[in-house]
Design a protein around this motif. Sequence first.
Motif, PDB file in Angstrom:
ATOM      1  N   ILE A 262       0.867  -1.177   0.000  1.00 28.57           N
ATOM      2  CA  ILE A 262       0.000   0.000   0.000  1.00 28.57           C
ATOM      3  C   ILE A 262       0.910   1.234   0.000  1.00 28.57           C
ATOM      4  O   ILE A 262       1.774   1.369   0.861  1.00 28.57           O
ATOM      5  CB  ILE A 262      -0.913   0.025   1.245  1.00 28.57           C
ATOM      6  N   HIS A 263       0.702   2.116  -0.951  1.00 31.21           N
ATOM      7  CA  HIS A 263       1.517   3.320  -1.059  1.00 31.21           C
ATOM      8  C   HIS A 263       0.828   4.497  -0.384  1.00 31.21           C
ATOM      9  O   HIS A 263      -0.393   4.629  -0.442  1.00 31.21           O
ATOM     10  CB  HIS A 263       1.794   3.647  -2.530  1.00 31.21           C
ATOM     11  N   ASP A 264       1.627   5.342   0.229  1.00 27.95           N
ATOM     12  CA  ASP A 264       1.086   6.510   0.931  1.00 27.95           C
ATOM     13  C   ASP A 264       0.656   7.614  -0.022  1.00 27.95           C
ATOM     14  O   ASP A 264      -0.225   8.399   0.287  1.00 27.95           O
ATOM     15  CB  ASP A 264       2.126   7.074   1.905  1.00 27.95           C
ATOM     16  N   GLU A 265       1.273   7.679  -1.179  1.00 26.58           N
ATOM     17  CA  GLU A 265       0.978   8.755  -2.120  1.00 26.58           C
ATOM     18  C   GLU A 265      -0.369   8.517  -2.789  1.00 26.58           C
ATOM     19  O   GLU A 265      -0.716   7.396  -3.116  1.00 26.58           O
ATOM     20  CB  GLU A 265       2.057   8.846  -3.205  1.00 26.58           C
ATOM     21  N   SER A 266      -1.089   9.583  -3.017  1.00 23.03           N
ATOM     22  CA  SER A 266      -2.341   9.504  -3.769  1.00 23.03           C
ATOM     23  C   SER A 266      -2.032   9.730  -5.241  1.00 23.03           C
ATOM     24  O   SER A 266      -1.188  10.540  -5.594  1.00 23.03           O
ATOM     25  CB  SER A 266      -3.323  10.571  -3.294  1.00 23.03           C
TER      26      SER A 266
ATOM     27  N   ALA B  42       2.109   4.090 -18.074  1.00 21.39           N
ATOM     28  CA  ALA B  42       3.281   3.723 -17.277  1.00 21.39           C
ATOM     29  C   ALA B  42       2.857   3.393 -15.845  1.00 21.39           C
ATOM     30  O   ALA B  42       1.892   3.964 -15.328  1.00 21.39           O
ATOM     31  CB  ALA B  42       4.283   4.869 -17.275  1.00 21.39           C
ATOM     32  N   PRO B  43       3.585   2.502 -15.181  1.00 22.56           N
ATOM     33  CA  PRO B  43       3.283   2.213 -13.772  1.00 22.56           C
ATOM     34  C   PRO B  43       3.404   3.477 -12.924  1.00 22.56           C
ATOM     35  O   PRO B  43       4.196   4.371 -13.218  1.00 22.56           O
ATOM     36  CB  PRO B  43       4.355   1.198 -13.368  1.00 22.56           C
ATOM     37  N   LEU B  44       2.599   3.544 -11.863  1.00 27.34           N
ATOM     38  CA  LEU B  44       2.616   4.713 -10.988  1.00 27.34           C
ATOM     39  C   LEU B  44       3.905   4.802 -10.179  1.00 27.34           C
ATOM     40  O   LEU B  44       4.393   5.876  -9.898  1.00 27.34           O
ATOM     41  CB  LEU B  44       1.419   4.689 -10.039  1.00 27.34           C
TER      42      LEU B  44
ATOM     43  N   GLU C 191      -1.742  -2.704 -10.099  1.00 27.55           N
ATOM     44  CA  GLU C 191      -2.086  -1.534  -9.294  1.00 27.55           C
ATOM     45  C   GLU C 191      -3.597  -1.481  -9.125  1.00 27.55           C
ATOM     46  O   GLU C 191      -4.338  -1.568 -10.094  1.00 27.55           O
ATOM     47  CB  GLU C 191      -1.620  -0.256  -9.989  1.00 27.55           C
ATOM     48  N   LEU C 192      -4.034  -1.356  -7.895  1.00 27.75           N
ATOM     49  CA  LEU C 192      -5.451  -1.222  -7.580  1.00 27.75           C
ATOM     50  C   LEU C 192      -5.678   0.176  -7.050  1.00 27.75           C
ATOM     51  O   LEU C 192      -4.993   0.617  -6.129  1.00 27.75           O
ATOM     52  CB  LEU C 192      -5.873  -2.246  -6.520  1.00 27.75           C
ATOM     53  N   LEU C 193      -6.619   0.892  -7.659  1.00 32.29           N
ATOM     54  CA  LEU C 193      -6.913   2.261  -7.245  1.00 32.29           C
ATOM     55  C   LEU C 193      -8.410   2.393  -6.998  1.00 32.29           C
ATOM     56  O   LEU C 193      -9.214   1.864  -7.755  1.00 32.29           O
ATOM     57  CB  LEU C 193      -6.497   3.250  -8.337  1.00 32.29           C
ATOM     58  N   LEU C 194      -8.752   3.093  -5.933  1.00 29.28           N
ATOM     59  CA  LEU C 194     -10.146   3.422  -5.649  1.00 29.28           C
ATOM     60  C   LEU C 194     -10.266   4.924  -5.782  1.00 29.28           C
ATOM     61  O   LEU C 194      -9.668   5.673  -5.018  1.00 29.28           O
ATOM     62  CB  LEU C 194     -10.542   2.978  -4.243  1.00 29.28           C
TER      63      LEU C 194
ATOM     64  N   LEU D 212      -8.120  -1.474 -11.843  1.00 28.23           N
ATOM     65  CA  LEU D 212      -7.050  -2.457 -11.690  1.00 28.23           C
ATOM     66  C   LEU D 212      -6.224  -2.437 -12.958  1.00 28.23           C
ATOM     67  O   LEU D 212      -6.755  -2.622 -14.058  1.00 28.23           O
ATOM     68  CB  LEU D 212      -7.606  -3.861 -11.443  1.00 28.23           C
ATOM     69  N   ARG D 213      -4.943  -2.186 -12.805  1.00 31.29           N
ATOM     70  CA  ARG D 213      -4.020  -2.173 -13.945  1.00 31.29           C
ATOM     71  C   ARG D 213      -2.987  -3.258 -13.712  1.00 31.29           C
ATOM     72  O   ARG D 213      -2.333  -3.291 -12.676  1.00 31.29           O
ATOM     73  CB  ARG D 213      -3.337  -0.812 -14.073  1.00 31.29           C
ATOM     74  N   GLU D 214      -2.843  -4.166 -14.687  1.00 27.08           N
ATOM     75  CA  GLU D 214      -1.869  -5.255 -14.589  1.00 27.08           C
ATOM     76  C   GLU D 214      -0.750  -5.018 -15.596  1.00 27.08           C
ATOM     77  O   GLU D 214      -1.008  -4.700 -16.753  1.00 27.08           O
ATOM     78  CB  GLU D 214      -2.547  -6.594 -14.847  1.00 27.08           C
ATOM     79  N   PHE D 215       0.484  -5.192 -15.115  1.00 24.02           N
ATOM     80  CA  PHE D 215       1.664  -4.939 -15.933  1.00 24.02           C
ATOM     81  C   PHE D 215       2.450  -6.220 -16.158  1.00 24.02           C
ATOM     82  O   PHE D 215       2.514  -7.092 -15.287  1.00 24.02           O
ATOM     83  CB  PHE D 215       2.560  -3.893 -15.258  1.00 24.02           C
TER      84      PHE D 215
END
Length: 172
Positions: free
Chosen positions: A57-61, A71-73, A83-86, A107-110
């Motif tokens: 879990i990343h702290d950055e929004s 590109a990946p975040l 990457e899962l984003l709400l 949901l983005r899969e790389f």
Amino acid sequence: MLAPEKASRVQGVVDNFSYEQKEAEQVEMLQPSRQRELLLQAPLAEALHLGGYRIVIHDESATMAMVRNPAPLVGAASPCHAELLLANLTHARVYAHGHSLKSLVILREFGPAHELKQRAAIPIEAALTTSPKEEQRTPEAFAEDLERAFLDTIGLFARARDKAQDKGGKAK
């Protein structure tokens, strides 16, 4: 995850019957720190069919402009990651339909070269079960209901994504 400046207040609720903009509810329990706690407790990899994935879990929004970029975040140590984003977490109250927690789940899969292999973006609405009438709802019951609905969005997203894939279609 909600941006910290928006986390203390859920977006304004529109009453679709009277078309009046209502005062947004204070939702202290869904601060980004609480979202992180809830997501770490959830069986995300199993629900999303990402067995073997390690959850970080990343702290950055993230902004929607960042999400639109293929590109990946963040730089991933693993060659394959997701990457899962709400996004747009909103408490909605609609006349004759009750109230719910809405979100756009992405949901983005790389792949191994960090190329975007698959992207699914599905709007999800998780029903709240506590009474929308504030005089009949305790803050504790509402907090528990919001947290349950927040976690339900993952399962609802997974089922919607599976259904789209079973039909041979792709989620946008």
